[in-house]
Design a protein around this motif. Structure first.
Motif, PDB file in Angstrom:
ATOM      1  N   GLU A 204      10.496  18.514  -6.353  1.00  0.00           N
ATOM      2  CA  GLU A 204      11.311  18.182  -7.549  1.00  0.00           C
ATOM      3  C   GLU A 204      11.252  19.092  -8.539  1.00  0.00           C
ATOM      4  O   GLU A 204      12.716  18.905  -9.224  1.00  0.00           O
ATOM      5  CB  GLU A 204      12.131  17.037  -7.142  1.00  0.00           C
ATOM      6  N   GLY A 205      10.310  19.152  -9.581  1.00  0.00           N
ATOM      7  CA  GLY A 205      10.749  19.996 -11.091  1.00  0.00           C
ATOM      8  C   GLY A 205      11.364  18.401 -11.571  1.00  0.00           C
ATOM      9  O   GLY A 205      12.091  19.175 -13.003  1.00  0.00           O
ATOM     10  N   ILE A 206      11.324  17.201 -11.700  1.00  0.00           N
ATOM     11  CA  ILE A 206      11.463  16.415 -12.292  1.00  0.00           C
ATOM     12  C   ILE A 206      10.146  15.272 -13.183  1.00  0.00           C
ATOM     13  O   ILE A 206       9.172  15.072 -12.289  1.00  0.00           O
ATOM     14  CB  ILE A 206      11.497  14.703 -10.624  1.00  0.00           C
ATOM     15  N   PRO A 207      10.633  15.441 -14.665  1.00  0.00           N
ATOM     16  CA  PRO A 207       9.847  15.471 -15.631  1.00  0.00           C
ATOM     17  C   PRO A 207       9.359  13.751 -15.280  1.00  0.00           C
ATOM     18  O   PRO A 207       9.578  13.436 -16.370  1.00  0.00           O
ATOM     19  CB  PRO A 207      10.492  16.069 -16.837  1.00  0.00           C
ATOM     20  N   VAL A 208       8.982  13.257 -14.102  1.00  0.00           N
ATOM     21  CA  VAL A 208       9.120  11.369 -14.742  1.00  0.00           C
ATOM     22  C   VAL A 208       8.330  10.595 -15.371  1.00  0.00           C
ATOM     23  O   VAL A 208       7.193  11.794 -15.372  1.00  0.00           O
ATOM     24  CB  VAL A 208       8.562  11.103 -12.674  1.00  0.00           C
ATOM     25  N   GLN A 209       8.767  10.155 -15.974  1.00  0.00           N
ATOM     26  CA  GLN A 209       8.064   9.460 -16.952  1.00  0.00           C
ATOM     27  C   GLN A 209       7.874   7.788 -16.320  1.00  0.00           C
ATOM     28  O   GLN A 209       6.770   7.586 -17.024  1.00  0.00           O
ATOM     29  CB  GLN A 209       8.818   9.375 -18.538  1.00  0.00           C
ATOM     30  N   THR A 210       8.047   7.208 -15.720  1.00  0.00           N
ATOM     31  CA  THR A 210       8.346   6.349 -15.806  1.00  0.00           C
ATOM     32  C   THR A 210       8.287   6.375 -13.686  1.00  0.00           C
ATOM     33  O   THR A 210       9.542   6.576 -13.551  1.00  0.00           O
ATOM     34  CB  THR A 210       8.558   4.998 -16.303  1.00  0.00           C
ATOM     35  N   ILE A 211       7.062   5.643 -13.393  1.00  0.00           N
ATOM     36  CA  ILE A 211       7.502   5.793 -11.582  1.00  0.00           C
ATOM     37  C   ILE A 211       6.767   3.812 -11.474  1.00  0.00           C
ATOM     38  O   ILE A 211       6.274   3.479 -11.743  1.00  0.00           O
ATOM     39  CB  ILE A 211       6.247   6.182 -10.797  1.00  0.00           C
ATOM     40  N   ALA A 212       7.350   3.822 -10.650  1.00  0.00           N
ATOM     41  CA  ALA A 212       8.466   1.926 -10.269  1.00  0.00           C
ATOM     42  C   ALA A 212       7.941   2.000  -8.728  1.00  0.00           C
ATOM     43  O   ALA A 212       8.940   1.906  -7.399  1.00  0.00           O
ATOM     44  CB  ALA A 212       9.232   0.973 -10.687  1.00  0.00           C
ATOM     45  N   PRO A 213       6.222   1.445  -8.255  1.00  0.00           N
ATOM     46  CA  PRO A 213       6.194   1.318  -6.382  1.00  0.00           C
ATOM     47  C   PRO A 213       6.827   0.450  -6.258  1.00  0.00           C
ATOM     48  O   PRO A 213       6.776  -0.836  -7.348  1.00  0.00           O
ATOM     49  CB  PRO A 213       4.747   1.535  -6.911  1.00  0.00           C
ATOM     50  N   LYS A 214       6.237   0.071  -5.546  1.00  0.00           N
ATOM     51  CA  LYS A 214       6.474  -1.561  -4.560  1.00  0.00           C
ATOM     52  C   LYS A 214       4.993  -2.268  -4.751  1.00  0.00           C
ATOM     53  O   LYS A 214       4.706  -1.726  -4.426  1.00  0.00           O
ATOM     54  CB  LYS A 214       7.546  -2.062  -3.072  1.00  0.00           C
ATOM     55  N   PHE A 215       4.737  -3.453  -5.364  1.00  0.00           N
ATOM     56  CA  PHE A 215       4.075  -4.394  -5.263  1.00  0.00           C
ATOM     57  C   PHE A 215       3.773  -5.354  -4.022  1.00  0.00           C
ATOM     58  O   PHE A 215       4.896  -5.514  -3.918  1.00  0.00           O
ATOM     59  CB  PHE A 215       3.408  -4.596  -6.911  1.00  0.00           C
ATOM     60  N   THR A 216       2.702  -5.564  -3.566  1.00  0.00           N
ATOM     61  CA  THR A 216       2.638  -6.411  -2.925  1.00  0.00           C
ATOM     62  C   THR A 216       3.511  -8.087  -3.078  1.00  0.00           C
ATOM     63  O   THR A 216       3.105  -8.046  -4.294  1.00  0.00           O
ATOM     64  CB  THR A 216       0.534  -7.471  -1.955  1.00  0.00           C
ATOM     65  N   GLY A 217       3.568  -8.543  -2.510  1.00  0.00           N
ATOM     66  CA  GLY A 217       3.880 -10.418  -3.330  1.00  0.00           C
ATOM     67  C   GLY A 217       5.854 -10.177  -3.619  1.00  0.00           C
ATOM     68  O   GLY A 217       6.322  -9.219  -3.307  1.00  0.00           O
ATOM     69  N   ARG A 218       6.195 -10.911  -3.675  1.00  0.00           N
ATOM     70  CA  ARG A 218       7.442 -11.343  -3.848  1.00  0.00           C
ATOM     71  C   ARG A 218       7.547 -11.588  -5.797  1.00  0.00           C
ATOM     72  O   ARG A 218       7.279 -12.207  -6.477  1.00  0.00           O
ATOM     73  CB  ARG A 218       7.748 -13.008  -3.278  1.00  0.00           C
ATOM     74  N   PHE A 219       8.702 -10.623  -6.492  1.00  0.00           N
ATOM     75  CA  PHE A 219       9.350 -10.488  -7.814  1.00  0.00           C
ATOM     76  C   PHE A 219      10.481 -11.096  -7.754  1.00  0.00           C
ATOM     77  O   PHE A 219      11.474 -10.180  -7.542  1.00  0.00           O
ATOM     78  CB  PHE A 219       8.872  -8.637  -7.729  1.00  0.00           C
ATOM     79  N   ASN A 220      10.440 -11.998  -7.801  1.00  0.00           N
ATOM     80  CA  ASN A 220      11.964 -12.945  -7.461  1.00  0.00           C
ATOM     81  C   ASN A 220      12.822 -13.235  -9.018  1.00  0.00           C
ATOM     82  O   ASN A 220      11.933 -13.134 -10.310  1.00  0.00           O
ATOM     83  CB  ASN A 220      11.719 -14.437  -6.897  1.00  0.00           C
ATOM     84  N   LYS A 221      13.701 -13.284  -9.125  1.00  0.00           N
ATOM     85  CA  LYS A 221      13.921 -13.150  -9.491  1.00  0.00           C
ATOM     86  C   LYS A 221      14.297 -14.759 -10.839  1.00  0.00           C
ATOM     87  O   LYS A 221      14.491 -14.894 -10.077  1.00  0.00           O
ATOM     88  CB  LYS A 221      16.054 -12.834 -10.419  1.00  0.00           C
ATOM     89  N   GLY A 222      13.552 -13.995 -12.415  1.00  0.00           N
ATOM     90  CA  GLY A 222      13.780 -15.452 -12.950  1.00  0.00           C
ATOM     91  C   GLY A 222      12.625 -16.457 -12.954  1.00  0.00           C
ATOM     92  O   GLY A 222      12.318 -17.005 -13.578  1.00  0.00           O
TER      93      GLY A 222
END
Length: 418
Positions: A204-222
């Motif tokens: 797509e020609g996006i100069p992406v500089q950070t990529i946020a994949p999904k990791f295993t487990g729960r990333f609950n707020k706070g």
């Protein structure tokens, strides 16, 4: 000339619901800088948060600039249009220089057959065994995986391309940073899927500089991470190797790095992340959001008197609207209503009891992660108090600032980046 703005190696996303703690947040970054820890601040706020609080994206830039001026900060900083879509990006374009393209809602939507076939043919050379330096085993990519990954992710990455180009047409390309978020999906991406997603982004020609994949487990707020630490370590390590390979293979920016969303308070992960980014000599972006608002509540409670009363009143009013407040955040909270104290009980708490229940110190007998998560998503109620809330922040500025700075510096920056 480079057609994109380069992101620094280590960046920390800092949410501030009410735009009152910019100086206190920056003070933590400045304190780290005196110790030789180079972290660049990124003030972030999503369209949903602006809507709930009644603010505009320009207020985030104003807060950042005011903090930079007050502390005479000579380093860089960024303003993140967090989790934007094509329908919401316009109001963010002028004040922002960091755009998190959130395309999770498009994952699973099918691209055109022509586009899918084109992607498969363009990446046919990846079919077979892909040897990525550092990985124990080569990636096994066959036609079936190429097609399945394209069917699941290609339309979403094409949407990211549409958003990126929309921004680039209205803002100089070398004036902003692009992040692509695929963390809010049904399951973690495999290393092979991540590699193919990065191929789609490059296409797509996006100069992406950070990529946020999904990791295993729960990333609950706070609250802390819930999951298999060994599995997270394996996934994070593999993703770092895949990102390094994709930079060379697809011509992506050398500054491309992993981003960890809902990264605040993931204390059990910080030693793993710190060790691996050092081992790989890799960059890192971590987003913290909502914890600053909780530090405001902690400061109000610590101050006693009217501050403590206001904190208890916010909780009492929030409890009458439990479903409304929790529903938008359902994928990232685990709150058992039966574990929440009744408002009448909270109204009788001392400062120490309220702070003990809310501050994220698991060893404290009074700590209540359900109470903490619920208040984390209840900032809308504080906004409805209007001037009564903001006036209380001003009255108790010193004690709140001490909590905000200490939380970011001691509990986040030091464990991650020192």
């Amino acid at each position: 000339m480079q057609s994109f703005k380069s992101v620094e190696k280590y960046t920390l996303g800092m949410g501030d619901r009410f735009a009152r703690q910019g100086k206190a947040q920056l003070a933590a970054i400045a304190q780290a800088r005196t110790m030789g820890i180079g972290v660049t601040p990124v003030w972030n706020k999503s369209n949903r948060e602006h809507s709930l609080v009644g603010t505009e994206p320009a207020s985030v830039l104003a807060e950042a600039e005011a903090a930079v001026a007050a502390l005479e900060w000579a380093g860089g900083f960024h303003v993140d249009a967090d989790h934007i879509h094509l329908q919401t990006v316009d109001r963010f374009i002028a004040p922002s220089d960091f755009f998190t393209l959130d395309v999770a809602d498009y994952v699973g939507q099918r691209a055109t057959e022509e586009s899918i076939e084109g992607f498969i043919q363009e990446n046919w050379h990846l079919r077979g065994r892909v040897f990525i330096p550092g990985l124990d085993e080569p990636l096994a990519i066959d036609e079936q995986l190429l097609r399945a990954t394209a069917e699941k992710f290609l339309w979403a990455m094409e949407e990211a391309g549409r958003i990126y180009r929309y921004i680039a047409e209205r803002k100089e390309r070398n004036r902003f940073i692009t992040e692509v978020s695929v963390d809010e999906t049904d399951r973690p991406q495999t290393p092979a899927e991540l590699l193919l997603i990065l191929a789609m982004i490059a296409r797509e020609g996006i100069p992406v500089q950070t990529i946020a994949p999904k990791f295993t487990g729960r990333f609950n707020k706070g609250v802390d991470y819930v999951g298999d630490l060994a599995q997270f370590e394996k996934e994070f390590d593999e993703d770092l190797y895949v990102v390094a390979f994709a930079i060379r293979e697809f011509g992506l920016p050398e500054t491309l790095k992993l981003s960890v969303h809902s990264g605040s308070d993931k204390f059990s992960l910080y030693p793993i992340i710190r060790r691996l980014i050092r081992q790989h000599d890799a960059g890192l972006h971590v987003k913290t959001a909502g914890t600053t608002w909780l530090e405001e509540l902690i400061g109000l409670a610590e101050s006693g008197g009217e501050g403590l009363t206001l904190a208890a009143e916010i909780y009492a009013r929030a409890m009458t609207r439990f479903e409304e407040l929790v529903k938008p955040y359902a994928p990232v909270v685990d709150i058992d209503p039966a574990r929440l104290p009744i408002p009448g009980e909270v109204a009788r708490w001392s400062s120490a009891q309220f702070v003990g229940a809310l501050r994220h110190v698991p060893s404290c007998p009074e700590y209540n992660p359900h109470f903490r998560q619920f208040l984390h998503v209840s900032f809308k109620i504080a906004a409805e108090f209007g001037e009564a809330y903001t006036a209380a922040l001003a009255t108790n500025e010193a004690i709140i600032a001490r909590n905000v700075t200490g939380n970011l510096f001691s509990r986040h920056i030091l464990p991650l980046f020192s």
